[in-house]
Motif scaffolding. Structure first.
Motif, PDB file in Angstrom:
ATOM      1  N   LEU A  80      34.095  31.193  39.907  1.00  0.00           N
ATOM      2  CA  LEU A  80      33.928  30.916  38.431  1.00  0.00           C
ATOM      3  C   LEU A  80      35.060  30.760  37.626  1.00  0.00           C
ATOM      4  CD1 LEU A  80      30.877  33.402  38.150  1.00  0.00           C
ATOM      5  CD2 LEU A  80      30.771  30.976  38.294  1.00  0.00           C
ATOM      6  N   LYS A  81      35.139  30.396  36.517  1.00  0.00           N
ATOM      7  CA  LYS A  81      36.344  30.306  35.602  1.00  0.00           C
ATOM      8  C   LYS A  81      35.957  31.166  34.223  1.00  0.00           C
ATOM      9  CE  LYS A  81      36.741  25.946  35.788  1.00  0.00           C
ATOM     10  NZ  LYS A  81      37.288  24.583  35.532  1.00  0.00           N
ATOM     11  N   ASN A  82      36.568  32.098  33.982  1.00  0.00           N
ATOM     12  CA  ASN A  82      36.512  32.888  32.764  1.00  0.00           C
ATOM     13  C   ASN A  82      38.078  32.705  31.803  1.00  0.00           C
ATOM     14  OD1 ASN A  82      36.024  34.581  30.551  1.00  0.00           O
ATOM     15  ND2 ASN A  82      36.542  36.371  31.466  1.00  0.00           N
ATOM     16  N   TYR A  83      37.915  31.321  31.569  1.00  0.00           N
ATOM     17  CA  TYR A  83      39.353  30.923  30.861  1.00  0.00           C
ATOM     18  C   TYR A  83      39.040  29.876  29.663  1.00  0.00           C
ATOM     19  CZ  TYR A  83      44.104  29.447  31.378  1.00  0.00           C
ATOM     20  OH  TYR A  83      45.731  29.244  31.308  1.00  0.00           O
ATOM     21  N   GLU A  84      39.676  30.243  28.586  1.00  0.00           N
ATOM     22  CA  GLU A  84      39.469  29.490  27.248  1.00  0.00           C
ATOM     23  C   GLU A  84      39.668  28.269  27.185  1.00  0.00           C
ATOM     24  OE1 GLU A  84      41.027  31.922  24.089  1.00  0.00           O
ATOM     25  OE2 GLU A  84      40.021  34.015  24.570  1.00  0.00           O
ATOM     26  N   THR A  85      40.770  27.835  27.824  1.00  0.00           N
ATOM     27  CA  THR A  85      41.035  26.392  27.958  1.00  0.00           C
ATOM     28  C   THR A  85      40.967  25.855  29.091  1.00  0.00           C
ATOM     29  OG1 THR A  85      43.181  26.939  27.880  1.00  0.00           O
ATOM     30  CG2 THR A  85      42.483  26.573  25.754  1.00  0.00           C
ATOM     31  N   PRO A  86      39.729  25.613  29.733  1.00  0.00           N
ATOM     32  CA  PRO A  86      39.533  25.041  31.058  1.00  0.00           C
ATOM     33  C   PRO A  86      40.208  23.431  31.454  1.00  0.00           C
ATOM     34  CG  PRO A  86      37.481  25.204  30.282  1.00  0.00           C
ATOM     35  CD  PRO A  86      38.381  25.925  29.274  1.00  0.00           C
ATOM     36  N   GLN A  87      40.335  22.883  30.289  1.00  0.00           N
ATOM     37  CA  GLN A  87      40.630  21.607  30.376  1.00  0.00           C
ATOM     38  C   GLN A  87      42.158  21.462  30.664  1.00  0.00           C
ATOM     39  OE1 GLN A  87      38.896  18.608  30.307  1.00  0.00           O
ATOM     40  NE2 GLN A  87      37.055  19.829  30.331  1.00  0.00           N
ATOM     41  N   THR A  88      42.933  22.568  30.235  1.00  0.00           N
ATOM     42  CA  THR A  88      44.396  22.560  30.439  1.00  0.00           C
ATOM     43  C   THR A  88      44.819  23.344  31.532  1.00  0.00           C
ATOM     44  OG1 THR A  88      44.684  24.586  29.203  1.00  0.00           O
ATOM     45  CG2 THR A  88      44.596  22.458  27.877  1.00  0.00           C
ATOM     46  N   LEU A  89      43.668  23.940  32.489  1.00  0.00           N
ATOM     47  CA  LEU A  89      44.053  24.888  33.475  1.00  0.00           C
ATOM     48  C   LEU A  89      44.534  23.939  34.962  1.00  0.00           C
ATOM     49  CD1 LEU A  89      44.104  27.541  35.110  1.00  0.00           C
ATOM     50  CD2 LEU A  89      41.655  27.054  35.582  1.00  0.00           C
ATOM     51  N   GLY A  90      45.935  24.090  35.241  1.00  0.00           N
ATOM     52  CA  GLY A  90      46.356  23.401  36.301  1.00  0.00           C
ATOM     53  C   GLY A  90      45.381  23.399  37.564  1.00  0.00           C
ATOM     54  N   ALA A  91      45.561  22.349  38.325  1.00  0.00           N
ATOM     55  CA  ALA A  91      44.525  22.368  39.622  1.00  0.00           C
ATOM     56  C   ALA A  91      45.235  23.125  40.599  1.00  0.00           C
ATOM     57  CB  ALA A  91      44.475  20.676  39.970  1.00  0.00           C
ATOM     58  N   GLN A 130      40.317  34.854  36.406  1.00  0.00           N
ATOM     59  CA  GLN A 130      40.246  35.374  35.092  1.00  0.00           C
ATOM     60  C   GLN A 130      41.432  35.087  34.128  1.00  0.00           C
ATOM     61  OE1 GLN A 130      37.891  37.284  33.689  1.00  0.00           O
ATOM     62  NE2 GLN A 130      36.805  38.321  35.047  1.00  0.00           N
ATOM     63  N   GLY A 131      42.380  34.349  34.743  1.00  0.00           N
ATOM     64  CA  GLY A 131      43.632  33.914  34.133  1.00  0.00           C
ATOM     65  C   GLY A 131      44.733  34.502  34.534  1.00  0.00           C
ATOM     66  N   GLY A 132      45.841  34.678  33.778  1.00  0.00           N
ATOM     67  CA  GLY A 132      47.069  35.331  34.128  1.00  0.00           C
ATOM     68  C   GLY A 132      48.081  34.954  33.161  1.00  0.00           C
ATOM     69  N   LEU A 133      49.400  34.686  33.841  1.00  0.00           N
ATOM     70  CA  LEU A 133      50.575  34.306  33.170  1.00  0.00           C
ATOM     71  C   LEU A 133      51.372  33.447  33.947  1.00  0.00           C
ATOM     72  CD1 LEU A 133      53.281  35.870  34.209  1.00  0.00           C
ATOM     73  CD2 LEU A 133      52.127  37.898  33.570  1.00  0.00           C
ATOM     74  N   ILE A 134      52.207  32.580  33.016  1.00  0.00           N
ATOM     75  CA  ILE A 134      53.001  31.794  33.546  1.00  0.00           C
ATOM     76  C   ILE A 134      54.547  31.890  32.969  1.00  0.00           C
ATOM     77  CG2 ILE A 134      53.627  29.345  33.606  1.00  0.00           C
ATOM     78  CD1 ILE A 134      50.868  28.721  32.753  1.00  0.00           C
ATOM     79  N   SER A 135      55.546  31.886  33.889  1.00  0.00           N
ATOM     80  CA  SER A 135      57.058  32.174  33.448  1.00  0.00           C
ATOM     81  C   SER A 135      57.883  31.153  34.207  1.00  0.00           C
ATOM     82  CB  SER A 135      57.431  33.576  33.945  1.00  0.00           C
ATOM     83  OG  SER A 135      57.704  33.723  35.239  1.00  0.00           O
ATOM     84  N   PRO A 136      59.200  31.002  33.619  1.00  0.00           N
ATOM     85  CA  PRO A 136      59.932  29.922  34.524  1.00  0.00           C
ATOM     86  C   PRO A 136      60.209  30.255  35.728  1.00  0.00           C
ATOM     87  CG  PRO A 136      60.835  30.637  32.185  1.00  0.00           C
ATOM     88  CD  PRO A 136      59.662  31.757  32.785  1.00  0.00           C
TER      89      PRO A 136
END
Length: 240
Positions: A80-91, A130-136
């Motif tokens: 399942l996806k608990n993510y507010e912007t599923p269209q932008t979620l990277g494959a 549940q999502g997470g975070l992105i860093s360089p």
């Protein structure tokens, strides 16, 4: 036999599976070579995941009678996806999460994917992303120092540099590599406050620089994205 394709802006990665088992894989394929390798051994089913080409473009280029599933935000998933912007979620993020859940079901998992960017994503015991975070990523950090200053050189990553650099290059190595290690350790620790039994799974091209330095238990699964793509493929085949 099934094939999964992870196609980036420049290069592609391909994995051959017999059922759930990864038989072999190839990386850094340009698109014409990718098509050639698939034509040489046509699969029963194929999943195509791309950041730059549509499923229709891929089907046209392949021009072979193969059952192709394109990975899009609308593709059914085994998690399942608990993510507010599923269209932008990277494959890659959702595939890595699906792969981790397949390997370690019924567990809280932190997936750390070390590529151009470093992504940290949670898939919990309910098989929910549940999502997470992105860093360089590390090369992005080296590149930024070189690009945004006048005198700092462009430096390639090295494994386990000294903490105290005795030259500018050594100081940059220490800042990026030891700084990234400290970031990873700190984020793992913060997530464990919320998920005490958290399992950590490491993947991505730069994971090898850090896996031996991280405190166990850390599970390195280099081809986690391919495993996840195959899990998504078999799930969609089961729905047909």
């Amino acid at each position: 036999m099934n094939i999964v394709v992870d196609s980036g802006n420049t290069f592609s990665k391909i994995g051959w599976f017999e059922g759930k088992k990864l038989i072999r894989y190839t990386t850094h394929l340009e698109f014409p070579e990718l098509i050639r390798q698939i034509r040489a051994e046509l699969p029963e089913y194929l999943l195509f995941s791309s950041v730059g080409r549509t499923n229709e473009e891929f089907q046209t280029a392949l021009s072979e009678p193969v059952n192709i599933i394109g990975l899009t935000p609308e593709t059914p998933l085994p998690i399942l996806k608990n993510y507010e912007t599923p269209q932008t979620l990277g494959a890659d993020r959702i595939a890595a999460a699906a792969g981790a859940n397949f390997l370690f079901p019924d567990e809280d998992i932190l997936v750390i994917d070390m590529g151009t960017c470093i992504t940290y994503d949670i898939v919990d015991t309910s098989a929910t992303f549940q999502g997470g975070l992105i860093s360089p990523g590390v090369r992005m950090r080296f590149g930024a120092m070189h690009t945004f200053t006048k005198r700092l050189p462009l430096v390639e990553p090295e494994k386990e540099p000294e903490l105290i650099g005795k030259s500018t290059r050594q100081a940059m190595q220490s800042g990026v590599m030891n700084g990234t290690l400290a970031e990873i350790e700190g984020i793992i620790e913060r997530y464990r406050h919320n998920y005490p039994s958290l399992r950590v799974v490491l993947c991505g091209g730069d994971a090898a620089f850090f896996e031996s330095s991280l405190k166990p238990p850390i599970f390195a699964v280099p081809e986690l994205v391919l495993i996840g793509l195959n899990r998504i493929l078999t799930y969609n085949v089961s729905l047909q």
